[in-house]
Scaffold this motif. Structure first.
Motif: not given
Length: 324
Positions: A71, A74-75, A78, A251, A253-256, A259-260
C-alpha cells in the motif's frame, strides 16, 4: 485458539509497550491504551517502524507487513515513464527499511534471486515481480529453508525425510548457500519432490503453502529446479489468494480506500474541501464518507518513540551550545 492466534505474543508486546510509555499512558487510562493497541493489531498497522524480530514473529504480522509495503509503495510501479518502476535489490531494501529499520538485507537478496535467477544482483526488477517474490520468501521463510535442504538431498541422492525443520531463530540468521544446480535443465523429479514437500507440510510448525495448490502447480512438470519452483510459487495466484495479504496481479495498483485517504489528506493540507459528485437533481451522491477527524493515538511504536526522543535531545544540545 490462543496459541493459534498468537494471543500471548500480543499480550506480552502490549505490556512491554505499556511499561515503556507508562508516563504518557497514565494520563489517559490503561483501558484506552489496550483498546488502541489491539485495534492497531486488527488493522495491521501495529508493525510500522517495529523491530524485525516483532515483524516476523507471527503470520499475521508478516501478512500485515506485506500489505503495508504494497500500500505504501504501489505507486513505484504505477506512475512515471517506461523505466520508472524498475529498481535494484538495494533500492527495494531501502524501501523496506523505511518501514522496518533493521530489516535484514539477506531476505531482500533472496527475494531478488527468485526474480533474477542467474542475472547479476544489481539488475533492475519491476515492482510486481519483486513484490510477489518477496511475499513468498518473507512469509514462508522457514518452509523455504527446509525446501532448500530437501532439494540438495535429492540432488545428492540422499533421503530427504531426515531433514530438520529449522526454528524461527535459525531461519532468520542462518544463511544456507543457494542450491547449486549442476545441470539447471534437469533439476529433480517433480513427483518425488512433491512427496517430500507434502511430508514436510504435515510435520512443519510453520506456515506452508497449501499442499493441494502445490500439487496442482507441479502436476504438469516432470522435473524442476529449486529456483524454478520458487518462481512458480511467486507467480501462482491461487497461493497468493490463500495467503491473503496482496491482491491479484491485475489489481496490484488499485487501492480505492488508500486513494480516498490520500485525497482527503491533500485536501486538508491545501485547505480545500472534497465534496462528493452530485447527480443531475443536485443531490449528493450516496457514497459512504468516513469521518476525517482523528485523535492522537496513545500507542506509538517503541522505535518511533525513541527516534523522536533522540531528535529532541539533539535539538536541546544544539540550543544549549548556541546559548553558550
Amino acid at each position: 485458539f490462543a496459541a493459534q492466534r498468537h494471543v500471548l505474543t500480543y499480550m506480552e508486546d502490549a505490556v512491554s509497550q505499556l511499561l515503556e510509555n507508562r508516563e504518557d499512558i497514565s494520563q489517559h487510562g490503561i483501558a484506552r491504551f489496550f483498546t488502541e493497541y489491539f485495534n492497531s493489531v486488527r488493522q495491521g498497522t501495529h508493525i510500522l517502524f517495529r523491530e524485525f524480530s516483532f515483524v516476523q514473529a507471527t503470520p499475521h504480522n508478516r501478512a500485515s507487513f506485506l500489505r503495508t509495503f504494497w500500500r505504501c509503495f504501489r505507486t513505484v510501479g504505477k506512475n512515471g515513464g517506461k523505466y520508472s518502476n524498475l529498481l535494484t535489490a538495494q533500492e527495494y531494501h531501502c524501501l523496506l527499511q523505511l518501514l522496518c529499520p533493521d530489516f535484514p538485507v539477506e531476505l531482500t537478496q533472496k527475494a531478488a534471486r527468485i526474480v533474477l535467477m542467474d542475472d547479476a544482483m544489481d539488475c533492475l526488477m519491476s515492482f510486481s515481480d519483486f513484490l510477489f517474490a518477496f511475499q513468498i520468501q518473507f512469509y514462508y521463510s522457514e518452509f523455504l529453508e527446509s525446501v532448500a535442504a530437501i532439494y540438495q538431498d535429492l540432488l545428492a541422492g540422499k533421503n530427504p525425510n531426515t531433514v530438520i525443520v529449522p526454528t524461527s531463530s535459525s531461519g532468520q540468521h542462518r544463511q544456507r548457500q543457494p542450491p547449486n544446480d549442476c545441470s539447471p535443465l534437469d533439476g529433480v523429479e517433480a513427483s518425488l519432490f512433491y512427496q517430500c514437500l507434502e511430508s514436510l507440510c504435515d510435520r512443519s510448525k510453520y506456515s506452508c503453502p497449501p499442499s493441494a495448490l502445490v500439487k496442482e502447480m507441479l502436476s504438469s512438470a516432470q522435473r524442476l529446479t529449486f529456483y524454478g519452483f520458487l518462481m512458480a510459487l511467486a507467480k501462482d495466484q491461487g497461493i497468493n489468494r490463500a495467503l491473503g495479504a496482496l491482491p491479484d496481479k491485475g489489481d496490484l495498483f488499485l487501492d480505492p480506500t488508500m486513494d480516498q485517504e490520500l485525497e482527503k489528506l491533500v485536501a486538508q493540507v491545501s485547505g480545500l474541501s472534497i465534496s462528493g459528485p452530485t447527480s443531475s437533481s443536485g443531490d449528493a451522491a450516496n457514497l459512504p464518507v468516513r469521518n476525517s477527524s482523528r485523535i492522537n493515538s496513545l500507542w506509538k511504536p517503541l522505535h518511533h518513540q525513541r527516534k523522536m526522543d533522540a531528535e529532541s535531545e539533539g535539538s536541546n544540545e544544539e540550543t544549549d551550545s548556541s546559548e553558550n
